[in-house]
Design a protein around this motif. Structure first.
Motif, PDB file in Angstrom:
ATOM      1  N   UNK A   1       0.874  -1.170   0.000  1.00 30.12           N
ATOM      2  CA  UNK A   1       0.000   0.000   0.000  1.00 30.12           C
ATOM      3  C   UNK A   1       0.912   1.222   0.000  1.00 30.12           C
ATOM      4  N   UNK A   2       0.818   2.018  -1.062  1.00 29.83           N
ATOM      5  CA  UNK A   2       1.634   3.233  -1.167  1.00 29.83           C
ATOM      6  C   UNK A   2       0.770   4.467  -0.968  1.00 29.83           C
ATOM      7  N   UNK A   3       1.325   5.419  -0.275  1.00 27.00           N
ATOM      8  CA  UNK A   3       0.671   6.711  -0.064  1.00 27.00           C
ATOM      9  C   UNK A   3       1.781   7.754  -0.121  1.00 27.00           C
ATOM     10  N   UNK A   4       1.605   8.769  -0.928  1.00 28.26           N
ATOM     11  CA  UNK A   4       2.664   9.763  -1.142  1.00 28.26           C
ATOM     12  C   UNK A   4       3.989   9.088  -1.504  1.00 28.26           C
ATOM     13  N   UNK A   5       3.909   8.078  -2.359  1.00 35.71           N
ATOM     14  CA  UNK A   5       5.076   7.324  -2.851  1.00 35.71           C
ATOM     15  C   UNK A   5       5.857   6.599  -1.762  1.00 35.71           C
ATOM     16  N   UNK A   6       5.233   6.349  -0.620  1.00 36.56           N
ATOM     17  CA  UNK A   6       5.870   5.586   0.462  1.00 36.56           C
ATOM     18  C   UNK A   6       5.048   4.336   0.746  1.00 36.56           C
ATOM     19  N   UNK A   7       5.738   3.247   1.080  1.00 37.25           N
ATOM     20  CA  UNK A   7       5.041   2.036   1.501  1.00 37.25           C
ATOM     21  C   UNK A   7       4.560   2.255   2.929  1.00 37.25           C
ATOM     22  N   UNK A   8       3.242   2.238   3.116  1.00 41.32           N
ATOM     23  CA  UNK A   8       2.675   2.487   4.446  1.00 41.32           C
ATOM     24  C   UNK A   8       1.864   1.302   4.956  1.00 41.32           C
ATOM     25  N   UNK A   9       1.865   0.192   4.196  1.00 40.68           N
ATOM     26  CA  UNK A   9       1.117  -0.967   4.646  1.00 40.68           C
ATOM     27  C   UNK A   9       1.156  -2.078   3.631  1.00 40.68           C
ATOM     28  N   UNK A  10       0.386  -3.119   3.928  1.00 41.46           N
ATOM     29  CA  UNK A  10       0.341  -4.305   3.087  1.00 41.46           C
ATOM     30  C   UNK A  10      -1.082  -4.859   3.086  1.00 41.46           C
ATOM     31  N   UNK A  11      -1.448  -5.473   1.974  1.00 39.04           N
ATOM     32  CA  UNK A  11      -2.765  -6.092   1.856  1.00 39.04           C
ATOM     33  C   UNK A  11      -2.637  -7.342   0.996  1.00 39.04           C
ATOM     34  N   UNK A  12      -3.434  -8.346   1.316  1.00 37.50           N
ATOM     35  CA  UNK A  12      -3.355  -9.594   0.551  1.00 37.50           C
ATOM     36  C   UNK A  12      -4.695 -10.302   0.502  1.00 37.50           C
ATOM     37  N   UNK A  13      -4.819 -11.153  -0.495  1.00 37.23           N
ATOM     38  CA  UNK A  13      -5.907 -12.121  -0.582  1.00 37.23           C
ATOM     39  C   UNK A  13      -5.258 -13.493  -0.673  1.00 37.23           C
TER      40      UNK A  13
END
Length: 165
Positions: free
Chosen positions: A60-72
């Motif tokens: 999960x990127x926000x303002x070009x920074x990795x700020x989290x992760x998500x998966x299925x």
């Protein structure tokens, strides 16, 4: 907010934002605390080496920074049209609608690209914010699994939510 496939370029940001006890307390015990750069490298390696027929992993990127992760995590056999969703977001970014956007986007990938009929999530009963995220994204509470979580030396209930396509 955007979802991107994992890259080793994200190692430093992942280690920085994942190293938070408040995040670890809401995830399975496999998520370490403290969270080191070596943990980040190992996780990214896992993501890069895991087929998207088994698990869809996104940064999960926000303002070009990795700020989290998500998966299925895709089901197998008779569960092949179901997947379990999992996610976390840096505490600094909580309350901004970022994770809700990410949930909606990965569910769209699951339904449209992978032909899923059902996406479900298990939430620790004390994680009210995650319950609200799933509800905001259209997930419905299916039930309570009593004493299904053993975390930090205590038992907790968990809630099972699902979204049907």
């Amino acid at each position: 907010m955007e979802l991107k496939k994992w890259s080793y370029d994200y190692t430093g940001g992942l280690a920085q934002f994942a190293n938070n006890k408040n995040i670890a307390d809401n995830l399975l015990n496999i998520f370490p605390h403290p969270y080191t750069e070596e943990n980040a490298r190992q996780f990214i390696e896992f993501c890069l080496n895991t087929s998207e027929d088994e698990q869809i992993n996104r940064a999960i990127l926000y303002d070009n920074m990795v700020v989290g992760s998500i998966s299925l995590t895709l089901g197998k056999d008779a569960y092949a049209k179901s997947a379990e969703i999992g996610y976390w977001l840096s505490e600094e970014y909580w309350g901004r609608g970022i994770i809700s956007e990410a949930v909606k986007e990965i569910c769209k990938i699951g339904f449209e690209v992978h032909g899923l009929a059902r996406i479900y999530g298990n939430v620790f009963s004390y994680n009210k914010s995650s319950c609200k995220v799933l509800e905001k994204c259209g997930f419905e509470l299916e039930g309570t699994l009593r004493k299904s979580i053993f975390k930090n030396g205590e038992f907790f209930d968990s809630y099972k939510y699902s979204l049907i396509n």
